[in-house]
Design a protein around this motif. Structure first.
Motif, short mmCIF file in Angstrom:
data_model
loop_
_atom_site.label_atom_id
_atom_site.label_comp_id
_atom_site.label_asym_id
_atom_site.label_seq_id
_atom_site.Cartn_x
_atom_site.Cartn_y
_atom_site.Cartn_z
N MET A 52 0.85 -1.19 0.00
CA MET A 52 0.00 0.00 0.00
C MET A 52 0.88 1.24 0.00
O MET A 52 2.01 1.23 0.50
N TYR A 53 0.33 2.34 -0.57
CA TYR A 53 1.12 3.55 -0.78
C TYR A 53 0.24 4.78 -0.51
O TYR A 53 -0.97 4.74 -0.70
N TRP A 54 0.91 5.85 -0.11
CA TRP A 54 0.28 7.17 -0.06
C TRP A 54 1.10 8.11 -0.94
O TRP A 54 2.32 8.23 -0.79
N TYR A 55 0.39 8.78 -1.86
CA TYR A 55 0.99 9.78 -2.74
C TYR A 55 0.29 11.11 -2.51
O TYR A 55 -0.87 11.16 -2.13
N ARG A 56 0.99 12.19 -2.82
CA ARG A 56 0.35 13.50 -2.88
C ARG A 56 0.59 14.10 -4.26
O ARG A 56 1.62 13.84 -4.89
N GLN A 57 -0.39 14.86 -4.70
CA GLN A 57 -0.30 15.52 -6.00
C GLN A 57 -0.57 17.00 -5.82
O GLN A 57 -1.70 17.41 -5.53
N ASP A 104 7.56 2.37 5.48
CA ASP A 104 8.82 3.03 5.16
C ASP A 104 8.53 4.36 4.49
O ASP A 104 7.46 4.57 3.90
N LYS A 105 9.52 5.26 4.59
CA LYS A 105 9.36 6.60 4.03
C LYS A 105 9.54 6.59 2.53
O LYS A 105 10.34 5.84 1.98
N GLY A 106 8.79 7.50 1.89
CA GLY A 106 8.97 7.74 0.48
C GLY A 106 9.77 9.00 0.25
O GLY A 106 10.66 9.34 1.03
N GLU A 107 9.40 9.72 -0.79
CA GLU A 107 10.15 10.90 -1.20
C GLU A 107 9.87 12.12 -0.33
O GLU A 107 10.75 12.94 -0.09
N VAL A 108 8.63 12.27 0.15
CA VAL A 108 8.22 13.48 0.88
C VAL A 108 7.50 13.14 2.18
O VAL A 108 6.33 13.45 2.37
N PRO A 109 8.17 12.51 3.18
CA PRO A 109 7.49 12.03 4.38
C PRO A 109 7.30 13.07 5.48
O PRO A 109 6.51 12.85 6.41
N ASN A 110 8.01 14.20 5.40
CA ASN A 110 7.98 15.15 6.52
C ASN A 110 6.59 15.70 6.76
O ASN A 110 5.92 16.18 5.85
N GLY A 111 6.17 15.67 8.02
CA GLY A 111 4.85 16.18 8.40
C GLY A 111 3.76 15.13 8.40
O GLY A 111 2.61 15.45 8.68
N TYR A 166 5.03 4.20 2.22
CA TYR A 166 4.53 2.97 1.67
C TYR A 166 4.68 1.84 2.69
O TYR A 166 5.38 1.99 3.69
N SER A 167 3.99 0.76 2.40
CA SER A 167 4.01 -0.40 3.29
C SER A 167 4.01 -1.67 2.45
O SER A 167 3.24 -1.78 1.49
N VAL A 168 4.85 -2.62 2.83
CA VAL A 168 4.91 -3.87 2.07
C VAL A 168 4.16 -4.99 2.78
O VAL A 168 4.15 -6.14 2.30
#
Lengths: 116, 114
Positions: free
Chosen positions: A32-37, A56-63, A48-50
């Motif tokens: 599963m994943y969380w993205y922002r646009q 685990d952190k992706g590209e923009v995890p802060n906040g 994301y989560s496996v």
């Protein structure tokens, strides 16, 4: 078939408030994943989560923070909302065998968040 | 790190004509997948087509086909017989085996003229 369901679809937050975006999938997907646009931009990976219990952190995890206590649910927590977090948030899921990829990633319909 | 570049912010095509959307990427990986996603005004992300890097044959899905040039790291999408419903934002995306994460380009807005 519900697929990936996100709630709420729209939310206005005041600066400094906190909230949780809910995401659930009924396809027994392990990833599963969380993205922002942001406006006029592509999607950027937040977390994301496996599998359950693994994130685990992706590209923009802060906040942001996440948890994955079950296979189905992957909530995204915003702490101390800031205007920079105004965005459209997408939850997604997929099934991947260990080491496999190229699998179809299914997206939710998005959650519009405005921080004022 | 992988990067995906879509240098054209907007394109326009006449209904029933053919249009090609460009995408380039950069990676040191040898095995990966490339995708095109469509995002209509509803914001739903819809998978259009996918291509595995190890397959030399270009993928096709009905009116949609790709021109995959691995050496040039180029992955363009051709839409034939364009329809009004094709008007949307199109994203090129890259995926490696590292947790199957997708890296997206900035997207291109396609308009279709009747």
């Amino acid at each position: 078939n519900a697929g990936v369901t996100q709630t709420p679809k729209f939310r206005i937050l005041k600066i400094g408030q906190s909230m949780t975006l809910q995401c659930t999938q009924d396809m027994n997907h392990n990833y599963m994943y969380w993205y922002r646009q942001d406006p006029g931009m592509g999607l950027k990976l937040i977390y994301y989560s496996v599998g359950a219990g693994i994130t685990d952190k992706g590209e923009v995890p802060n906040g942001y923070n996440v948890s994955r206590s079950t296979t189905e649910d992957f909530p995204l927590r915003l702490e101390l909302a800031a205007p920079s977090q105004t965005s459209v948030y997408f939850c997604a899921s997929s099934y991947s065998r260990t080491g496999g990829f190229g699998n179809t990633i299914y997206f939710g319909e998005g959650s519009w968040l405005t921080v004022v | 790190a992988q990067t995906v570049t879509q240098s054209q912010p907007e394109m326009s095509v006449q209904e029933a004509e053919t249009v090609t959307l460009s995408c380039t990427y950069d990676t040191s990986e040898s095995d990966y997948y490339l995708f095109w996603y469509k995002q209509p005004p509803s914001r739903q992300m819809i998978l259009v087509i996918r291509q595995e890097a190890y397959k030399q044959q270009n993928a096709t899905e009905n009116r949609f086909s790709v021109n995959f040039q691995k050496a040039a790291k180029s992955f363009s999408l051709k839409i034939s017989d364009s329809q009004l419903g094709d008007a949307a934002m199109y994203f090129c995306a890259f995926q490696t085996g590292a947790n199957s994460k997708l890296t997206f380009g900035k997207g291109i807005t396609l308009s279709v003229r009747p």
